[in-house]
Scaffold this motif. Structure first.
Motif, short mmCIF file in Angstrom:
data_model
loop_
_atom_site.label_atom_id
_atom_site.label_comp_id
_atom_site.label_asym_id
_atom_site.label_seq_id
_atom_site.Cartn_x
_atom_site.Cartn_y
_atom_site.Cartn_z
N LEU A 184 0.64 -1.07 -0.52
CA LEU A 184 0.40 0.16 0.33
C LEU A 184 1.05 1.09 -0.14
O LEU A 184 0.81 2.25 -0.99
CB LEU A 184 -0.79 -0.20 1.08
CG LEU A 184 -1.72 1.58 2.00
CD1 LEU A 184 -2.68 1.33 0.54
CD2 LEU A 184 -2.17 1.34 2.82
N VAL A 185 2.23 1.38 1.00
CA VAL A 185 3.05 2.32 1.32
C VAL A 185 3.46 2.92 -0.33
O VAL A 185 3.59 3.75 -0.28
CB VAL A 185 3.45 2.12 2.31
CG1 VAL A 185 4.05 3.53 2.61
CG2 VAL A 185 2.99 1.96 3.50
N ARG A 186 4.24 1.44 -0.96
CA ARG A 186 4.92 1.89 -2.60
C ARG A 186 4.25 2.63 -3.36
O ARG A 186 4.59 2.90 -4.14
CB ARG A 186 4.91 0.28 -2.16
CG ARG A 186 6.73 -0.18 -1.98
CD ARG A 186 7.18 -1.01 -2.70
NE ARG A 186 7.79 -1.41 -1.21
CZ ARG A 186 9.38 -1.03 -0.92
NH1 ARG A 186 9.90 0.12 -1.88
NH2 ARG A 186 10.07 -1.41 -0.54
N SER A 187 2.27 1.74 -3.09
CA SER A 187 1.57 2.62 -4.28
C SER A 187 1.33 3.66 -4.10
O SER A 187 0.90 4.23 -5.26
CB SER A 187 0.14 1.58 -4.06
OG SER A 187 -0.57 1.85 -3.01
N LEU A 188 1.64 4.20 -2.96
CA LEU A 188 1.33 5.86 -2.51
C LEU A 188 2.16 6.30 -2.92
O LEU A 188 1.91 7.66 -3.29
CB LEU A 188 0.71 6.12 -0.91
CG LEU A 188 -0.25 5.11 -0.55
CD1 LEU A 188 -0.72 5.52 1.12
CD2 LEU A 188 -1.22 6.21 -1.22
N GLY A 189 3.18 5.80 -3.73
CA GLY A 189 4.21 6.51 -4.21
C GLY A 189 6.12 6.95 -3.53
O GLY A 189 6.88 7.16 -3.86
N ALA A 190 5.20 6.18 -2.36
CA ALA A 190 7.29 6.14 -1.40
C ALA A 190 8.47 5.70 -2.07
O ALA A 190 7.91 4.25 -3.05
CB ALA A 190 7.40 5.28 0.19
N ASP A 191 9.25 6.17 -1.75
CA ASP A 191 10.36 5.64 -2.58
C ASP A 191 10.99 4.80 -2.21
O ASP A 191 11.79 3.65 -2.52
CB ASP A 191 11.38 6.88 -3.11
CG ASP A 191 11.55 7.97 -3.66
OD1 ASP A 191 10.77 8.02 -5.14
OD2 ASP A 191 11.14 9.02 -3.36
N GLU A 192 11.13 4.40 -0.55
CA GLU A 192 11.44 3.58 0.59
C GLU A 192 10.90 2.93 1.40
O GLU A 192 10.03 4.26 1.66
CB GLU A 192 13.13 3.93 1.56
CG GLU A 192 13.74 4.23 -0.37
CD GLU A 192 14.88 3.14 -0.48
OE1 GLU A 192 15.15 1.59 -0.49
OE2 GLU A 192 15.83 3.16 -1.48
N VAL A 193 10.30 2.46 1.93
CA VAL A 193 9.56 1.56 2.39
C VAL A 193 10.80 1.00 3.49
O VAL A 193 11.36 0.00 3.53
CB VAL A 193 8.31 0.97 2.29
CG1 VAL A 193 7.57 0.43 3.78
CG2 VAL A 193 7.37 1.29 1.60
N VAL A 194 10.49 1.08 5.30
CA VAL A 194 11.48 0.66 6.08
C VAL A 194 10.06 0.30 7.12
O VAL A 194 9.31 0.46 7.05
CB VAL A 194 12.54 1.63 6.54
CG1 VAL A 194 12.61 1.94 5.77
CG2 VAL A 194 11.27 2.83 7.70
N GLU A 195 10.63 -0.60 7.83
CA GLU A 195 9.95 -1.26 8.89
C GLU A 195 9.42 -0.50 9.92
O GLU A 195 10.63 0.23 10.60
CB GLU A 195 10.62 -2.89 9.28
CG GLU A 195 9.34 -3.26 10.24
CD GLU A 195 10.45 -4.44 10.47
OE1 GLU A 195 9.78 -5.60 11.38
OE2 GLU A 195 11.44 -5.10 10.64
N ARG A 196 8.43 0.06 10.77
CA ARG A 196 7.95 0.18 11.58
C ARG A 196 8.30 -0.03 12.58
O ARG A 196 8.54 -1.21 12.75
CB ARG A 196 6.28 0.84 11.51
CG ARG A 196 5.59 -0.56 11.70
CD ARG A 196 4.08 -0.07 11.38
NE ARG A 196 3.80 0.10 12.58
CZ ARG A 196 2.22 0.65 12.86
NH1 ARG A 196 1.30 1.22 12.22
NH2 ARG A 196 2.09 1.46 13.88
N GLY A 197 8.37 0.62 13.69
CA GLY A 197 8.55 -0.17 15.34
C GLY A 197 9.67 0.34 16.52
O GLY A 197 10.39 1.87 15.57
#
Length: 312
Positions: A184-197
């Protein structure tokens, strides 16, 4: 006229269908027949009295709702709207207009814009409050094109809008997400996605060793997220945290209430939906008289997109 609200501050279990007087129209205002009203965290706070603790409390009932879409039912002379127009409106719980959980609202025209062509009223009702908050956060941090911003809570409505608006501004976006939200977050356009926490600061620093230029904190981590930001960078917070911050990081608490009449920003958001730069996400729709159930679902967490009450 029907409204959904509380007669005294409480919680979602106290939400009731109420009979209230229809609001009177006056010059510069427009009457809207509400078809859809969005359920926001702001509304859960409102029915608990969060926005009446530091001033005089007017007598109830108290009708929540900051976002709505509907049909123009009445205008005054010189209006830019016509009866029958489909419109979106953003309201403030601090105003005299009442909330959006009602069959009709009467609001200043500055808070109203036409629904984008081809967009249904239910998704249209979800745009203005959260997207305006995201826009205000980005404007406050003022990162120039080419800069890097991080977003916590990126799968939520505020965070998702920050991601999309930041990309439209020419920024590089690092966003956090749990495993089930990465796509979902990648589909919104984020260049990089990291694990939350708990280790999100370290993970952001792996991608931006000197720290990001700015961070929009949709996860309300406050001081816990400062380490992800470069010296002299900026942090936008959405629950009023003001610092103190370290390393000359500027903290910008974002309050949408005082900007609901910024028509230029509302029109720009409408245009970005029209251009496909901003997307609208509806999680679930409830009949208006099931508002208590809608609030319970929101309070349970994990909702992706907005819950909407159907007043049609």
């Amino acid at each position: 006229m029907r409204a959904i609200g509380v007669t005294e501050f409480g919680d979602e279990s106290t939400l009731r269908e109420l009979a209230v007087d229809a609001p009177a129209i006056s010059p510069g205002r427009v009457r809207i027949r509400v078809q859809a009203a969005t359920v926001n965290p702001t509304d859960t706070a409102y029915i608990r009295g969060a926005y009446h603790r530091s001033g005089e409390v007017h007598p109830g009932p108290y009708v929540p709702g900051m976002d709505a879409a509907g049909v123009v039912a009445e205008v005054t002379a010189g209006s830019r709207f016509t009866v029958g127009d489909e419109v979106m409106v953003v309201l403030s719980p601090r105003s005299d207009t009442g909330g959006a959980y009602a069959d009709e609202v009467v609001v200043p025209e500055a808070q109203v814009v036409l629904v984008p062509a081809g967009v249904d009223l239910v998704p249209a009702s979800t745009l203005l409050m959260n997207a305006l908050t995201a826009r205000l956060a980005l404007d406050a941090m003022a990162v120039p094109a080419g800069g890097t911003i991080a977003v916590t809570g990126a799968a939520g409505s505020f965070g998702g809008y920050v991601v999309q608006l930041a990309k439209a501004d020419g920024l590089t976006v690092i966003a956090d997400a749990k495993d089930s939200d990465v796509d979902l977050v990648r589909s919104l356009g984020a260049d990089e996605v990291v694990e939350r926490g708990d280790d999100v600061v370290a993970r952001i620093r792996e991608l931006a060793p000197d720290g990001v230029d700015a961070l929009a904190d949709g996860a309300v981590l406050d001081e816990k997220i400062l380490g992800a930001i470069r010296d002299g960078g900026a942090l936008a917070t959405i629950r009023g945290w003001r610092g103190p911050a370290e390393r000359e990081i500027a903290v910008h608490p974002v309050w949408v209430f005082d900007s609901v009449g910024d028509t230029a920003k509302l029109l720009a958001l409408r245009e970005q939906v029209q251009l496909g730069l901003v997307t609208l996400r509806v999680a679930q729709t409830f009949p208006a008289d099931q508002a208590a159930d809608a609030h319970r679902l929101l309070m349970g967490g994990g909702v992706r997109g907005r819950i909407v009450l159907d007043f049609s």
